[in-house]
Design an enzyme around this catalytic site. Structure first.
Site, short mmCIF file in Angstrom:
data_model
loop_
_atom_site.label_atom_id
_atom_site.label_comp_id
_atom_site.label_asym_id
_atom_site.label_seq_id
_atom_site.Cartn_x
_atom_site.Cartn_y
_atom_site.Cartn_z
N ILE A 172 20.31 28.20 11.48
CA ILE A 172 19.82 27.37 12.58
C ILE A 172 20.80 26.23 12.87
CG2 ILE A 172 17.95 25.85 13.35
CD1 ILE A 172 16.06 27.58 11.61
N ASP A 191 25.58 19.37 3.75
CA ASP A 191 24.81 20.40 3.06
C ASP A 191 25.39 20.55 1.66
OD1 ASP A 191 23.60 22.67 2.02
OD2 ASP A 191 23.52 23.68 3.96
N ALA A 251 12.36 21.31 11.15
CA ALA A 251 12.28 21.99 9.85
C ALA A 251 10.88 21.81 9.26
CB ALA A 251 13.36 21.47 8.91
N ASP A 276 8.90 18.47 15.58
CA ASP A 276 8.18 19.73 15.73
C ASP A 276 7.35 20.06 14.50
OD1 ASP A 276 7.55 22.21 17.10
OD2 ASP A 276 8.85 23.21 15.64
N GLU A 281 -0.51 19.59 8.80
CA GLU A 281 -0.65 20.35 10.03
C GLU A 281 -1.97 21.11 10.03
OE1 GLU A 281 2.84 22.78 10.59
OE2 GLU A 281 4.12 21.02 10.92
N HIS A 300 4.80 22.42 15.91
CA HIS A 300 5.50 23.37 15.03
C HIS A 300 5.75 24.67 15.79
CE1 HIS A 300 6.34 24.08 10.50
NE2 HIS A 300 7.21 24.73 11.26
N GLY A 302 8.77 25.76 17.03
CA GLY A 302 10.17 26.17 17.10
C GLY A 302 10.34 27.67 17.21
N ALA A 303 9.51 28.41 16.52
CA ALA A 303 9.60 29.87 16.54
C ALA A 303 8.68 30.50 17.58
CB ALA A 303 9.28 30.44 15.17
#
Length: 343
Positions: A172, A191, A251, A276, A281, A300, A302-303
């Site tokens: 991503i 990272d 994320a 997001d 949740e 949430h 994103g997908a």
């Protein structure tokens, strides 16, 4: 710890063409995934409501599924113990912090994720949130619809040539870095788990979280939620950000200390945030972050594109069916392959 040997499960449901039952913790899968499951001899049982692990355990006890595809809810040891038939668990996505992988290890249950299925969609939402916050799109939309015309007083932020800090550089993060190239953004990547010898195109690798926080105009989070990353963005980290910084999180909500973020956005420590995901949740209606004009939120999602949903559903079904039918499994997508010592 037991290991999973991949053998198929004997048919147990006489009088039915469906040899297997797969519990979906969430809404029904797409027609493509449902048809695939049927062709492979599996009935899908969706449970579309957000419920506790205790309630999910009751559902699993009643249905006795052979596998679980996880869309929402927490899959802990109680859920796994409720059905002696469970041989595989697949996430309808890539974040698996709502699955107790240690419990799955103890029970010899492989856990899979849908690698790459939603990466493009999530990266596109991260970019959309960047623009939404920078140009105040939701606020201006609401103002026009309530009878105002704020053309003369609006002061948006232009993203051309700005610096973007990407924390977590998996698929991503890589896609997002590519999406901002037409904006000539200076991309900096942090990272700590990325091998040192991996080359990064059109981006600069930085050596510490503090460095990427202090040098970025926009920061986008793309790392998993682990004990090490929980609340990795707190008051101390936010204080290191630039005053005009925009923070994006597509994320996991638990990456951010939401109280610290609320106070920072309220007091002007940073400029805005696009979120997001949330620590809890669905997000509570009384969550203080939701009262701020410089916060843009999505559920949430994103997908939540048709392309991503189709891909995630098909991949998840294939993962669990490969286990149930004793076929070769995709080890790249199995998050506990080391623990279960699957060859």
């Amino acid at each position: 710890m037991t290991s999973h040997d991949g053998r198929g499960v004997a048919a147990r449901r006489e009088g039915s063409d469906m040899r297997y039952k797969i519990l979906i913790t969430g809404p029904a899968l797409t027609s493509e995934a449902t048809d695939l499951a049927a062709r492979r001899g599996a009935a899908l049982v969706p449970h579309p409501h957000y419920v506790s692990s205790e309630e999910l355990a009751k559902v699993a006890a009643a249905e006795q599924p052979d596998a679980i595809i996880v869309r929402q809810g927490k899959i802990d040891d109680r859920v796994m113990a409720a059905s002696a038939n469970i041989k595989a668990i697949a996430k309808h996505g890539v974040g698996y912090d709502n699955i107790d992988v240690d419990a799955a290890d103890r029970r010899g249950i492989p856990v899979f994720v849908a690698r790459g299925a939603n990466s493009q969609s999530v990266a596109e939402l991260a970019l959309a949130l960047m623009f939404a916050v920078a140009r105040e799109i939701p606020r201006l939309d609401a103002r026009i619809k309530s009878g105002h015309w704020d053309k003369a007083t609006t002061k948006g932020v232009q993203l051309l040539g700005r610096s973007l800090g990407v924390i977590g550089f998996g698929e991503i993060g890589r896609i997002l870095a590519g999406l901002v190239q037409p904006l000539q953004m200076q991309v900096r990547v942090f990272d700590p788990y990325m091998p040192a010898d991996i080359s990064i195109e059109a981006a600069e690798r930085v050596g510490s979280l503090d460095e990427v926080l202090a040098t970025s105009d926009v920061i986008s989070l793309h790392c998993p939620l682990t004990p090490q990353t929980r609340n990795m963005i707190g008051a101390e980290q936010i204080a290191r950000m630039r005053r005009h910084c925009i923070l994006i999180n597509t994320a996991r909500g638990g990456l951010i200390d939401e109280t610290a973020l609320f106070e920072a956005l309220r007091d002007g420590v940073i400029a805005g945030a696009g979120l997001d995901s949330f620590a809890e949740e669905p997000a509570r209606p009384d969550l203080p972050l939701l009262t701020l004009p410089n916060v843009v939120v999505t559920p949430h999602a994103g997908a939540s594109t048709q392309a991503a949903r189709e891909a995630m559903g098909v991949i998840a079904v294939n993962h669990v069916m490969d286990v149930l039918e004793g076929k070769t499994i995709d080890l790249r997508a199995m998050v506990n392959k080391k623990q279960l010592r699957v060859a």
